[in-house]
Write a protein that holds these residues in place. Structure first.
Motif, mmCIF file in Angstrom:
data_model
loop_
_atom_site.group_PDB
_atom_site.id
_atom_site.type_symbol
_atom_site.label_atom_id
_atom_site.label_comp_id
_atom_site.label_asym_id
_atom_site.label_seq_id
_atom_site.Cartn_x
_atom_site.Cartn_y
_atom_site.Cartn_z
ATOM 1 N N ASP A 139 37.933 49.587 44.304
ATOM 2 C CA ASP A 139 38.793 50.280 43.348
ATOM 3 C C ASP A 139 39.655 49.217 42.672
ATOM 4 O O ASP A 139 40.613 48.707 43.259
ATOM 5 N N THR A 141 41.830 49.353 40.490
ATOM 6 C CA THR A 141 43.232 49.700 40.208
ATOM 7 C C THR A 141 44.130 49.433 41.404
ATOM 8 O O THR A 141 45.350 49.585 41.304
ATOM 9 N N ARG A 142 43.553 49.053 42.529
ATOM 10 C CA ARG A 142 44.356 48.836 43.740
ATOM 11 C C ARG A 142 44.282 47.391 44.202
ATOM 12 O O ARG A 142 44.356 47.094 45.400
ATOM 13 N N LEU A 165 45.167 55.149 31.858
ATOM 14 C CA LEU A 165 46.328 54.793 32.666
ATOM 15 C C LEU A 165 47.599 55.038 31.873
ATOM 16 O O LEU A 165 47.655 54.789 30.662
ATOM 17 N N GLU A 169 51.380 52.263 34.707
ATOM 18 C CA GLU A 169 50.162 51.918 35.435
ATOM 19 C C GLU A 169 49.395 50.811 34.720
ATOM 20 O O GLU A 169 48.814 49.932 35.374
ATOM 21 N N ARG A 170 49.400 50.838 33.387
ATOM 22 C CA ARG A 170 48.732 49.765 32.635
ATOM 23 C C ARG A 170 49.398 48.426 32.911
ATOM 24 O O ARG A 170 48.715 47.398 33.044
ATOM 25 N N PHE A 173 48.258 47.249 36.268
ATOM 26 C CA PHE A 173 46.851 46.857 36.202
ATOM 27 C C PHE A 173 46.688 45.512 35.496
ATOM 28 O O PHE A 173 45.983 44.619 35.996
#
Length: 320
Positions: A139, A141-142, A165, A169-170, A173
């Protein structure tokens, strides 16, 4: 034939645990929401492929147009010997880059789906037997750790998926991507651009109703995976343009008062008639906004390409 390596960085039960967590937290908050990644079971992936062929849905065609025309420029600017693709899926569009990178040694596709990674790798190696493929079940994103492959590396995040996102969150990331880049490496980022509202809404609410079925598929996933008592027919698909945030929101609206029961989570969720649950945000971008978000993540935008109609952009950025 060159080696094909498959590395799992996600625990076997990570998907089940994440689904349970997202449903529990998403359906007990106000307003209710579910993340769009749960659209993509086998049926959802088939529906999305159908969406990409619809006349209203331009992003896939626009991005492919840029790749077909600009892949040699992208390759020359990056000089990549390793191509890393986040959310690689079928790796279909990636072929433009693979064909254009004469010194390419390794391809590192990253996806949560083992079957998608294996299928794409088999197809690629049949065409390119000298390519080294090291697939990661992860994943992205993690956080992500990349295998030791030759540089420079080109990290590709295509499809406009970054728009799913939220702004905070962007930022997280992009900073995580920046942490993967060494001097000389680069990020190739696909972003859908702000345009006429009618064009945007039609792209997410097509006349044939395919996107509506795709949106409701998240309920079918919950019903199957969590034994939820929920009927997709009780909900309508909604797509609207948020001018303030410059993003499309997809929602599911209860046609009447509905109670969703999920015994596995000991959860009973009432929906009032007309109540909406957000299932996707798809942000649209402007060049100056992309430049700023990259700069905030300590990256510098160096190249910018759009399709002829100016609907979609690919940008190349490197570490500052």
């Amino acid at each position: 034939m060159s080696p094909f390596l498959l590395t799992r960085t996600l625990p076997e039960d990570a998907t089940d645990a994440a689904l349970r967590s997202d449903v529990l937290h998403g359906l007990t908050r106000t307003p209710k929401e579910l993340p769009p990644k749960w659209f993509y079971d086998t049926r959802g992936s088939e529906l999305f492929e159908e969406i990409t062929r619809l006349p209203e849905y331009y992003p896939t065609r626009a991005e492919r147009e840029i790749l077909a025309a600009r892949a040699p420029e992208i390759a020359a600017a990056s000089g990549a010997r390793t191509l890393v693709e986040l959310g690689s899926g079928s790796s279909e569009k990636t072929r433009y880059l693979l064909d254009a990178l004469p010194e390419l040694h390794s391809y590192v596709p990253v996806d949560v789906s083992e079957s998608a990674l294996v299928g794409a790798a088999e197809a690629l190696l049949a065409e390119r037997p000298t390519l080294h493929v090291h697939a990661l079940i992860a994943d992205f994103t993690r956080g992500l750790a990349l295998p030791g492959t030759p540089g420079p590396r080109l990290v590709a995040f295509l499809g406009g998926t970054i728009g799913n996102l939220l702004p905070a969150e962007r930022g997280v990331f992009l900073r995580s991507v920046r942490s993967l880049l060494s001097p000389g490496d680069s990020l190739l980022l696909g972003t859908d651009l702000v345009k006429d509202e009618d064009v945007l809404v039609r792209a997410y609410d097509d006349a044939a109703g395919v996107t509506a079925e795709f949106n409701k598929n998240v309920l079918a996933v919950i019903a199957r995976e969590l034994d939820a008592d929920v009927d997709p027919a009780d909900f309508d698909h909604v797509a609207r343009w948020d001018r303030g945030n410059e993003w499309i929101e997809m929602r599911l609206r209860a046609r009447h008062a509905v109670t969703v029961k999920i015994p596995e989570l000991d959860l009973v969720v009432p929906f009032e008639a007309g109540e909406e649950m957000r299932t996707e945000v798809s942000a649209k971008f402007r060049q100056e906004g992309v430049r700023k978000e990259l700069a905030d993540a300590d990256m510098e935008l160096t190249r910018w390409w759009t399709d002829e109609a100016g609907r979609f952009a690919l940008s190349l950025a490197g570490p500052r």
